[in-house]
Design an enzyme around this catalytic site. Structure first.
Site, PDB file in Angstrom:
ATOM      1  N   GLU A  18      41.430  44.278  41.676  1.00  0.00           N
ATOM      2  CA  GLU A  18      42.276  43.565  41.601  1.00  0.00           C
ATOM      3  C   GLU A  18      42.776  43.143  42.747  1.00  0.00           C
ATOM      4  O   GLU A  18      44.689  43.651  42.545  1.00  0.00           O
ATOM      5  CB  GLU A  18      42.551  43.444  40.050  1.00  0.00           C
ATOM      6  CG  GLU A  18      42.291  43.631  38.838  1.00  0.00           C
ATOM      7  CD  GLU A  18      42.592  43.992  37.979  1.00  0.00           C
ATOM      8  OE1 GLU A  18      43.695  44.058  37.231  1.00  0.00           O
ATOM      9  OE2 GLU A  18      42.054  43.869  36.427  1.00  0.00           O
ATOM     10  N   HIS A 108      48.053  42.463  37.867  1.00  0.00           N
ATOM     11  CA  HIS A 108      46.786  41.816  37.400  1.00  0.00           C
ATOM     12  C   HIS A 108      45.688  40.538  37.821  1.00  0.00           C
ATOM     13  O   HIS A 108      46.543  40.288  38.979  1.00  0.00           O
ATOM     14  CB  HIS A 108      46.682  41.734  36.399  1.00  0.00           C
ATOM     15  CG  HIS A 108      46.673  44.070  35.694  1.00  0.00           C
ATOM     16  ND1 HIS A 108      46.297  44.412  35.940  1.00  0.00           N
ATOM     17  CD2 HIS A 108      47.991  44.525  35.255  1.00  0.00           C
ATOM     18  CE1 HIS A 108      46.398  46.053  35.139  1.00  0.00           C
ATOM     19  NE2 HIS A 108      48.234  45.990  34.634  1.00  0.00           N
ATOM     20  N   GLU A 185      49.023  37.779  35.331  1.00  0.00           N
ATOM     21  CA  GLU A 185      47.937  38.341  35.581  1.00  0.00           C
ATOM     22  C   GLU A 185      47.491  36.440  36.530  1.00  0.00           C
ATOM     23  O   GLU A 185      48.220  35.709  36.611  1.00  0.00           O
ATOM     24  CB  GLU A 185      46.996  37.918  34.387  1.00  0.00           C
ATOM     25  CG  GLU A 185      46.683  38.634  33.403  1.00  0.00           C
ATOM     26  CD  GLU A 185      45.674  39.750  33.389  1.00  0.00           C
ATOM     27  OE1 GLU A 185      45.270  39.556  34.769  1.00  0.00           O
ATOM     28  OE2 GLU A 185      45.721  41.224  33.012  1.00  0.00           O
TER      29      GLU A 185
END
Length: 197
Positions: A18, A108, A185
């Protein structure tokens, strides 16, 4: 941290595949260190930032998607990290225990959802109206500052009360320190609705 200052932690790239997480931190650090930026100066007067740009350097160098050199998914090691299996988490948590944590942001990337979003820690045993209000305030402020890149409609479903996985960083830190703890995210692809931005 210095007396009277909050301890803010930002940890990125627990999952080495990531890379957008480390890229996000690469944008954060110059902004925080810009002595001509009045917002950065105000933040640094009130808080000490502990930033881990790449929590999984061995996994990154080896080209792993989600694990470190020992084969451990670091974001499932926060309940009981060990020097053998997850030394990265072990050492981060040891420093965190020594200096404290007032806010935690775990950065992330999500392979499926084409949105930037915040996942909270609703299911931890210590979840409270105070944490709910802090989370709501943070997300609202983030969306107000970055309306083209951040949204609150899409994301992960909220965990049921008392059902949070305390092996996951955000949940473990929120439970351990009673602080606002979140996972940011980011998509692997363009954000839906902002493809031409």
């Amino acid at each position: 941290p210095a007396p009277g200052k909050r301890a803010i932690w930002v940890v990125a790239r627990q999952h080495p595949g990531e890379s957008m997480a480390e890229h996000w931190v690469a944008g954060l650090l110059p902004r925080l260190l810009d002595r001509h930026d009045p917002q950065a100066r105000a933040l640094l007067q009130k808080a000490v930032f502990y930033v881990v740009p790449n929590a999984n350097p061995d996994g990154s160098v080896r080209g792993h998607l989600r694990v470190n050199a020992a084969g451990a998914n670091l974001n499932r090691e926060w309940a009981e990290p060990s020097l053998d299996r997850s030394p990265e988490v072990y050492h981060i948590r040891a420093v965190m225990d020594a200096v404290g944590c007032d806010l935690f942001l775990d950065v992330h990337g999500d392979e499926e959802l084409p949105y930037n979003f915040i996942a909270g820690t609703h299911g931890i045993p210590a979840w409270s109206p105070r944490l709910a209000a802090l989370l709501s305030d943070f997300k609202n402020a983030y969306e107000a500052r970055c309306p083209a890149d951040f949204q609150q409609k899409a994301g992960y479903p909220q965990c049921l009360p008392g059902r949070a996985n305390l092996k996951i960083a955000g949940n473990a830190v929120a439970q351990r320190f009673g602080c606002l703890s979140m996972t940011l995210e980011q998509p692997f692809k363009d954000c839906a609705g902002a493809e031409d931005a």
